[in-house]
Design an enzyme around this catalytic site. Structure first.
Site, PDB file in Angstrom:
ATOM      1  CD  GLU A 152      -3.856  -5.990   2.785  1.00 21.47           C
ATOM      2  OE1 GLU A 152      -4.708  -5.328   3.418  1.00 21.47           O
ATOM      3  OE2 GLU A 152      -2.636  -5.807   2.876  1.00 21.47           O
TER       4      GLU A 152
ATOM      5  CD  GLU B 163      -3.135  -0.984   2.134  1.00 23.63           C
ATOM      6  OE1 GLU B 163      -3.022  -0.223   3.104  1.00 23.63           O
ATOM      7  OE2 GLU B 163      -4.144  -1.688   1.942  1.00 23.63           O
TER       8      GLU B 163
HETATM    9  O1  AHR Z   1      -5.237  -6.214   6.657  1.00 22.89           O
HETATM   10  C1  AHR Z   1      -5.151  -5.128   7.532  1.00 22.89           C
HETATM   11  C2  AHR Z   1      -4.441  -3.941   6.913  1.00 22.89           C
HETATM   12  O2  AHR Z   1      -5.230  -3.407   5.888  1.00 22.89           O
HETATM   13  C3  AHR Z   1      -3.124  -4.210   6.239  1.00 22.89           C
HETATM   14  O3  AHR Z   1      -2.063  -4.188   7.128  1.00 22.89           O
HETATM   15  C4  AHR Z   1      -2.996  -3.097   5.254  1.00 22.89           C
HETATM   16  O4  AHR Z   1      -2.246  -3.450   4.123  1.00 22.89           O
HETATM   17  C5  AHR Z   1      -4.434  -2.732   4.938  1.00 22.89           C
HETATM   18  O5  AHR Z   1      -4.644  -1.367   5.041  1.00 22.89           O
END
Ligand code: AHR
Length: 502
Positions: free
Chosen positions: A291, A172
């Protein structure tokens, strides 16, 4: 209500890469400590891994797990997690304001992944660190021996290289919250250089460059265009993230958010094609949706707790309790990944244990499956093969996030044996059954051999440590293939279905 659909074994979308049923394990909260690893627990194996959790992960047939973060990775020193445990430093984790003991590091994760029957996908720190640390990490993990880092690995008891095939170029990096956040131009340049270096080491490695943290970011989708412009020739995937929630407490609106996921993938597919054309490239960069999940139940409260706590060690964090409504929605998100399997080759439910996870544990106590475990399990076990293009016509509804949202949500996968067909169906209606007919072209003699469904009166019902089977699949009986080769039946309101035909 009535809906109908047609599918044909010859009308295909793409091979479904099994890695779209992957997951993610971050050093945060109780994901690692008291999640997968709890020495002294009655179910812990000789290395401290919880065998009850391992069994649940194996039951998911989990193809790949991303590690060790997440926001955590952007200030992580991988060297802290290797060598004799008693010599490993305790560090502050700036992302979640906790203390990291480093009792689990890359070698232990490799041991765990082997036991879980899964592949490792490792993320490197491109926030507070850079190319040199990343290449040392690679050499430590993958070089057979005879160099400083590979010999150190052997000295630590791991003579054979871990041979990690896929590497995430940070996490990110578009997010201002990220330690070491960068502009798209800065990051694109760095990611390209690191990816090139990794491929000088081994040209068969695959790398994942960071796309957007979500499709509401101010920089979206310009971020992807800039980053890919700088790195298109050297990377293999662009990563996307997105979390969903029913903040408005409006189920139909919540369910329509699957359409946002679809638009997100289609948009970034367009950006990839634009850069490909601009560069006159013959390569295709694919999407790694590393994610995704539901995350909203306790999100605000968790944010407040983090801001005020005093660097605790492995505290409960993001321990969302998922209900039937979430499980049906997760089934819909998985349907999107199947239907977009031409673009999305890897996807990771975030996360795997305790932190926004399908598996929960009690420290010193049992482990149990949350409602969202089941749609992931069926997709992972039976959604491997070739995605078919299902043409459906269904009654629709309008809501805030989208117009003309079909009540019926369908995907179909011709399994790897070339004979069996898996259908994943959802009736989004909260109060009406849906009479369904699916014309199964090319499967005329098929019979329903398995039908499992998640449904119930109470969309907010969920499993807990004391009642672990409130939301579990039950056998469905109301679907059958008639003499004309049509699958006929009724989907109750608020229901998810997995149907196997053979
Ligand atoms: O999955 C939780 C968090 O969400 C992770 O650390 C991050 O990459 C995202 O913002």
């Amino acid at each position: 209500m009535r809906a109908k659909a047609t599918l044909n074994r010859e009308y295909t979308i793409s091979t479904v890469d099994k890695r779209v049923y992957g997951s993610f394990l971050e050093h945060m909260g109780r994901a690692v400590y008291t999640g997968i690893y709890e020495p002294g627990h009655e179910k812990a194996d000789a290395d401290g891994f919880r065998s009850d959790v391992l069994e649940m992960v194996r039951d998911l047939d989990m193809p790949i797990v991303r590690y060790p973060g997440g926001n955590f990775v952007s200030a992580y020193r991988w060297e802290d997690g290797i060598g004799p445990r008693e010599e490993r430093p305790v560090r502050l984790d700036l992302a979640w304001r906790t203390r990291e003991t480093n009792q689990v590091g890359v070698n232990e994760f490799a041991d765990w992944a082997k036991r879980a029957g899964t592949e490792m996908m490792l993320a490197m720190n491109l926030g507070s660190r850079g190319l040199d640390d990343a290449r040392n990490f690679l050499e430590y993990c993958n070089h057979p021996g005879g160099t400083y880092w590979s010999d150190l690995r052997a000295k630590h008891g791991y003579k054979d290289p871990h041979n990690v095939r896929i590497w995430c170029l940070g996490n990110e990096m578009d997010g201002p919250w990220q330690v070491g956040h960068k502009s798209a131009a800065e990051y694109g340049h760095l990611a390209n250089e690191v990816s090139k270096a990794f491929k000088y080491f081994d040209k068969t490695l695959e790398t994942v460059v960071c796309g957007s943290s979500n499709d509401k970011m101010k920089t979206y989708p310009e971020w992807e265009a800039t980053v890919l412009d700088a790195s298109y020739d050297s990377v293999d995937y662009i990563s996307l993230h997105k979390y969903f929630g029913n903040e408005e407490q409006d189920t139909l609106n919540y369910y329509a958010k699957a359409i946002d996921l679809d638009r997100y993938i289609v948009t970034i597919g367009g950006v990839i094609d634009y850069i490909k054309a601009k560069k006159r490239s013959k390569r295709d960069v694919k999407i790694c949706f590393d994610e995704w999940n539901v995350w909203y139940h306790d999100r605000k409260q968790d944010g407040e707790r983090i801001a005020s706590w005093d660097w605790p060690e492995a505290p409960p964090l993001l321990e969302e309790l998922y209900n039937l409504e979430d499980a049906i929605f997760v089934g819909s998100l998985l349907n999107v990944f199947i239907r977009r399997s031409d673009r999305v080759k890897i996807a990771c439910m975030a996360q795997l244990v305790n932190v926004i996870a399908p598996i929960l544990t009690k420290a010193g106590g049992p482990a149990w499956r949350q409602s969202i475990y089941y749609p992931l399990q069926y997709a992972s076990k039976y959604g491997r093969g070739t995605a078919l293009n299902v043409v459906a016509s269904s009654p629709t509804y309008d809501c805030e996030v989208a117009q003309d949202v079909p009540y019926l949500d369908l995907s179909a996968v011709l399994q790897e044996d070339g004979k069996s067909l898996a259908i994943f169906a959802i009736n989004r209606s909260i109060d009406e059954p849906l009479d369904l007919t699916i014309d199964l072209q090319g499967f005329k003699r098929a019979k329903v051999v398995q039908h499992q469904m998640l449904e119930g009166e109470d969309l907010k019902a969920r499993n807990s440590v004391d009642d672990q089977s409130r939301i579990v699949p039950k056998a469905g009986k109301a679907l059958a293939v008639d003499d004309a080769g049509t699958l006929v039946g009724t989907l109750p309101p608020r229901s998810y279905h997995f149907v196997l035909l053979s």
